[in-house]
Design a protein around this motif. Structure first.
Motif, mmCIF file in Angstrom:
data_model
loop_
_atom_site.group_PDB
_atom_site.id
_atom_site.type_symbol
_atom_site.label_atom_id
_atom_site.label_comp_id
_atom_site.label_asym_id
_atom_site.label_seq_id
_atom_site.Cartn_x
_atom_site.Cartn_y
_atom_site.Cartn_z
ATOM 1 N N GLU A 1 0.848 -1.186 0.000
ATOM 2 C CA GLU A 1 0.000 0.000 0.000
ATOM 3 C C GLU A 1 0.887 1.240 0.000
ATOM 4 O OE1 GLU A 1 -3.494 0.677 0.288
ATOM 5 O OE2 GLU A 1 -3.787 -1.421 -0.314
ATOM 6 N N ILE A 2 0.531 2.216 -0.828
ATOM 7 C CA ILE A 2 1.161 3.542 -0.739
ATOM 8 C C ILE A 2 0.354 4.338 0.271
ATOM 9 C CG2 ILE A 2 1.868 5.627 -1.970
ATOM 10 C CD1 ILE A 2 3.255 3.165 -3.006
ATOM 11 N N GLU A 3 0.977 4.693 1.412
ATOM 12 C CA GLU A 3 0.244 5.358 2.490
ATOM 13 C C GLU A 3 0.395 6.874 2.484
ATOM 14 O OE1 GLU A 3 -0.154 1.962 5.911
ATOM 15 O OE2 GLU A 3 1.504 3.382 6.120
ATOM 16 N N GLU A 4 1.548 7.365 2.077
ATOM 17 C CA GLU A 4 1.764 8.815 2.060
ATOM 18 C C GLU A 4 2.592 9.187 0.830
ATOM 19 O OE1 GLU A 4 3.378 10.495 5.643
ATOM 20 O OE2 GLU A 4 2.333 9.032 6.916
ATOM 21 N N ILE A 5 2.357 10.398 0.346
ATOM 22 C CA ILE A 5 3.091 10.936 -0.802
ATOM 23 C C ILE A 5 3.583 12.324 -0.433
ATOM 24 C CG2 ILE A 5 2.942 11.678 -3.206
ATOM 25 C CD1 ILE A 5 0.668 9.599 -3.539
ATOM 26 N N ASN A 6 4.869 12.570 -0.606
ATOM 27 C CA ASN A 6 5.461 13.878 -0.303
ATOM 28 C C ASN A 6 6.134 14.397 -1.567
ATOM 29 O OD1 ASN A 6 6.888 16.082 0.574
ATOM 30 N ND2 ASN A 6 7.765 15.090 2.370
ATOM 31 N N LEU A 7 5.548 15.411 -2.162
ATOM 32 C CA LEU A 7 6.070 15.970 -3.411
ATOM 33 C C LEU A 7 7.118 17.046 -3.190
ATOM 34 C CD1 LEU A 7 2.752 16.368 -5.458
ATOM 35 C CD2 LEU A 7 4.390 14.490 -5.558
ATOM 36 N N SER A 8 7.395 17.411 -1.934
ATOM 37 C CA SER A 8 8.199 18.606 -1.660
ATOM 38 C C SER A 8 9.641 18.489 -2.117
ATOM 39 C CB SER A 8 8.177 18.927 -0.166
ATOM 40 O OG SER A 8 8.896 17.949 0.570
ATOM 41 N N GLY A 9 10.185 17.271 -2.173
ATOM 42 C CA GLY A 9 11.578 17.126 -2.557
ATOM 43 C C GLY A 9 12.552 17.385 -1.439
ATOM 44 N N LYS A 10 12.072 17.498 -0.175
ATOM 45 C CA LYS A 10 12.982 17.745 0.947
ATOM 46 C C LYS A 10 13.979 16.605 1.105
ATOM 47 C CE LYS A 10 11.426 19.204 4.842
ATOM 48 N NZ LYS A 10 10.629 19.305 6.075
ATOM 49 N N SER A 11 13.521 15.375 0.924
ATOM 50 C CA SER A 11 14.408 14.220 0.935
ATOM 51 C C SER A 11 14.075 13.389 -0.285
ATOM 52 C CB SER A 11 14.218 13.394 2.215
ATOM 53 O OG SER A 11 15.068 12.265 2.204
#
Length: 438
Positions: free
Chosen positions: A362-372
């Motif tokens: 399962e994909i639970e979270e998506i972070n588009l910010s590019g911080k890491s």
């Protein structure tokens, strides 16, 4: 009496004024902190980079009180009207919009909060569709450092038994020794040979420290057995097992999804080259809460089992080219751009059981910010067969391809120590940016 009352009244007024001042400062500080938190939250909801497929339409809904202008190779086709000059495109991020991309190219969107506070600059790339071959097989990795990596320094006893530490304060953990008295050294054996030529005075070590190159004078110590030492712990290579993520049709590859760091210093290793070999899994230590598991295996480090060459070790993985034609196999699939990835069901390819199989996640979270860049996704292993086999994500599975709706979206990169069934993943776009020849 009256004087005393007046004095008390004046002190009371001063105290009230002081309290009001403190409260005003506290309120101002609170507002500034709140503003900073809001700005940070909004920044994290926007990508640093955004790719669009050439000659295609894509919908967005950022739901932010912000706007952006770009020199258009794209145009708004629904959702918004624009009254800015024709050579610029205005986007209102507070409303949904659909854009149509034009020809390939690179552009920048300057995003402003409430129309005047600069929030972020987004690099926009218009690219052609990309297809690669997803892999999932374990490979043996051998890296040679670019210079000799310094792990630390230690005391050395001379012929009389007196201890000294020649490199104390001169060499630092993470330095790379490049040469001794002008003679280049790339292997430990070569360094030892050059140091043992010393007779008296100082040796001059050429050292790379970050972006700088330094000349470091060191006075060695001759020990009781006649050998010469400088009291430095060094490393010139490393090896291990990881997972091949993808192959391009021209023979480039990407693996791991994160960089290889030195186990002692934690520094991303600067490499002078490396090779990948066939490997086989001979044992599995299952992961559990507080203790990550691992795949243990055998690397077949012979010319006949060599698969290719490593040319780069970056924060987004290791990259290089395949030299063994038999390694170029499999059907290519299209990649999904990061904004196309959704939470919900997906799968990974993994060879923990001996052959490459597809397992549910399962994909639970998506972070588009590019911080890491190597932690854009939070994934959860749900496949009962894989959980029974490994307990979740274990060391050696880094690089396992993640598929969603028949497209390659990324790779597994890290496991959560507190929960081995969960971990991070990297968007495939971030790996492809680093691909040799890409």
């Amino acid at each position: 009496m009256n004087d005393e009352i007046n004095a008390n009244g004046q002190q009371y007024r001063l105290r009230r004024r002081w309290y009001r001042t403190v409260l005003l400062f506290a309120a101002a500080a609170g507002l500034l902190l709140l503003g900073f938190m809001v700005m940070t939250e909004y920044k994290n909801r926007l990508p640093d980079e955004l790719n669009l497929l050439a000659e295609s339409e894509e919908s967005f809904d950022f739901n932010l009180p912000a706007s952006a202008e770009i020199v258009p190779n794209v145009s708004v086709v629904s959702g918004q009207e624009s009254n800015v000059p024709k050579d610029r495109l205005h986007l209102n991020f507070n409303e949904p919009f659909t854009i149509r991309s034009g020809k390939t190219g690179s552009y920048t969107a300057n995003v402003k909060l409430f129309g005047f506070l600069t929030l972020k600059k987004i690099s926009i790339g218009v690219i052609d569709p990309v297809s690669v071959i997803p892999c999932g097989n374990q490979v043996g990795i051998y890296l040679e450092t670019d210079g000799l990596l310094v792990l630390g320094t230690s005391p050395v006893a001379d012929a009389s038994g007196m201890e000294s530490e020649p490199c104390l304060g001169l060499l630092k953990s993470g330095d790379y020794i490049l040469a001794v008295d002008g003679t280049a050294v790339s292997r430990k054996e070569a360094l030892i040979e050059e140091i043992n030529r010393w007779e008296s005075g100082e040796l001059i070590l050429s050292v790379r420290r970050g972006e700088r190159e330094l000349s470091v004078p060191v006075t060695p110590v001759r020990t009781a057995d006649g050998s010469v030492k400088i009291g430095a712990w060094i490393r010139d290579d490393t090896q291990g097992i990881g997972t091949m993520t993808y192959l391009t049709q021209d023979g480039s590859f990407g693996a791991l999804g994160h960089g290889i760091t030195d186990v002692d210093t934690g520094v991303l290793m600067e490499i002078g080259g490396g090779k990948i070999y066939q490997a086989e899994i001979i044992g599995i230590v299952k992961g559990r809460q507080g203790s990550p598991g691992e795949l243990s295996g055998v690397i077949h480090m012979t010319d006949s089992k060599r698969l290719g060459d490593i040319t780069a070790n970056t924060g987004q993985g290791i990259f290089g080219r395949i030299t063994a034609e038999e390694a170029l196999y499999g059907e290519p699939v299209e990649i999904a751009l990061k904004q196309e990835v959704r939470t919900g069901s997906a799968s990974i390819l993994c060879a923990a059981g001996g052959s490459v199989e597809e397992y549910e996640i399962e994909i639970e979270e998506i972070n588009l910010s590019g911080k890491s860049l190597s932690k854009g996704l939070v994934v959860h292993i749900t496949d009962e067969e894989l959980l029974e086999l490994t307990g979740g994500i274990v060391q050696g599975m880094s690089g396992s391809p993640i598929l969603q709706d028949g497209r390659l979206i990324g790779a597994v990169t890290h496991v959560f120590i507190r929960d081995s069934t969960r971990g991070y993943g990297i968007f495939i776009e971030n790996m492809l940016d680093q691909t040799a020849g890409g």
